[in-house]
Design an enzyme around this catalytic site. Structure first.
Site, short mmCIF file in Angstrom:
data_model
loop_
_atom_site.label_atom_id
_atom_site.label_comp_id
_atom_site.label_asym_id
_atom_site.label_seq_id
_atom_site.Cartn_x
_atom_site.Cartn_y
_atom_site.Cartn_z
N LEU A 177 8.51 12.46 -4.20
CA LEU A 177 8.15 11.06 -4.38
C LEU A 177 8.73 10.30 -3.20
O LEU A 177 9.85 10.60 -2.75
CB LEU A 177 8.73 10.50 -5.68
CG LEU A 177 8.11 10.99 -6.99
CD1 LEU A 177 8.85 10.38 -8.18
CD2 LEU A 177 6.63 10.67 -7.07
N ASP A 178 8.00 9.31 -2.69
CA ASP A 178 8.50 8.53 -1.56
C ASP A 178 9.82 7.85 -1.91
O ASP A 178 10.12 7.64 -3.09
CB ASP A 178 7.47 7.46 -1.17
CG ASP A 178 6.16 8.07 -0.69
OD1 ASP A 178 6.18 9.23 -0.24
OD2 ASP A 178 5.12 7.39 -0.78
N LYS A 179 10.55 7.47 -0.90
CA LYS A 179 11.87 6.87 -1.10
C LYS A 179 11.79 5.63 -1.98
O LYS A 179 12.67 5.39 -2.81
CB LYS A 179 12.48 6.50 0.26
CG LYS A 179 13.93 6.03 0.20
CD LYS A 179 14.49 5.82 1.58
CE LYS A 179 15.96 5.40 1.52
NZ LYS A 179 16.54 5.20 2.87
N THR A 228 9.46 5.03 -4.23
CA THR A 228 8.73 5.32 -5.47
C THR A 228 9.70 5.85 -6.52
O THR A 228 10.63 6.58 -6.20
CB THR A 228 7.63 6.36 -5.21
OG1 THR A 228 6.71 5.83 -4.25
CG2 THR A 228 6.86 6.69 -6.49
N HIS A 287 1.31 10.01 1.03
CA HIS A 287 1.15 8.59 0.64
C HIS A 287 -0.21 8.33 0.01
O HIS A 287 -0.82 7.26 0.23
CB HIS A 287 1.32 7.69 1.86
CG HIS A 287 2.73 7.61 2.40
ND1 HIS A 287 3.85 7.66 1.60
CD2 HIS A 287 3.19 7.49 3.67
CE1 HIS A 287 4.94 7.56 2.35
NE2 HIS A 287 4.56 7.47 3.60
#
Length: 230
Positions: A101-103, A105, A182
């Site tokens: 998961l993105d930073k 998110t 993304h």
């Protein structure tokens, strides 16, 4: 398995520290003091204790984490905190995040040390669904829902048809079946909207435990592991 390897793997200490405990007579195998690090044991059958406390054998481990913002999905980073930093009690088992998961998110992230489990969920050929809650900059239109159903065109090609379910004007649930870089943010950008907040709610049939606060985690139950395989 060698006794010292077993104890080191279970987080009792380094091989050197384990040898010191053995020398002091602090380790028992089946209620008998054992001092040799080379002793062969069956971790699933033999009873191993250190200072009177039985050491539970853990082979594969499966963890549900409610990932907070600000942590990266990696095992190590020189400049940022990782999701593994949130789980100190199981770090000795060489755990790693399943996918990423993105930073910025948050939400459902699985942690394991089982490579096959990771492959079964993350392989592009498996098409495992992932559902996110999205807070968008602009209201969701009917044309956006239809565009997601058709398959959004990104700069590196089209993505598979996805579900966009409107919760209210600017909150929606999005279900995708692949894991491009993304992806959700780029899909919203493609419909001339922007993601302000992103939280993963579900992987396959497994939903995040609503009792887990941000940054908290727990072990998956056998039933939950089955949900991921359906």
């Amino acid at each position: 398995m060698r006794l010292d390897k077993f104890l080191a793997n279970m987080g009792v200490g380094t091989r050197t520290e384990v040898k010191q405990l053995l020398k002091k007579g602090n380790i028992e195998v089946n209620q008998k003091v054992e001092k040799s690090p080379k002793t062969q044991i069956n971790p699933e059958q033999d009873e191993i204790s250190v200072n009177g406390e039985q050491i539970e054998y853990i082979d594969h481990i499966y963890i549900m984490l409610n990932k907070p913002k600000g942590y990266i999905s990696a095992t190590h980073d020189d400049s940022a905190q990782t999701v593994i930093d949130l789980i100190p009690e199981y770090q000795h088992l060489d755990i790693f995040p399943v996918g990423r998961l993105d930073k910025d998110t948050e939400g459902l992230l699985l942690i394991t040390n089982d490579g096959q489990f990771n492959h079964n969920l993350m392989s592009p050929t498996k098409h495992v669904s992932k559902t996110y809650e999205v807070v968008s900059k602009f209201p969701i239109k009917e044309s956006d829902i239809l565009a997601f159903e058709k398959g959004i065109e990104l700069s590196d090609g089209p993505v598979k048809p996805a579900q966009l379910v409107k919760v209210n004007e600017t909150i929606s649930h999005v279900t995708i079946y692949e894991g491009k870089y993304h992806q959700v943010k780029r899909m919203f950008h493609a419909i001339e909207n922007e993601v302000l907040e992103l939280k993963r709610l579900k992987i396959a049939n497994l939903a995040i435990d609503g009792n887990l606060q941000s940054g908290e985690y727990r072990l998956l139950t056998d039933e939950e592991i089955q949900l991921l395989q359906q």
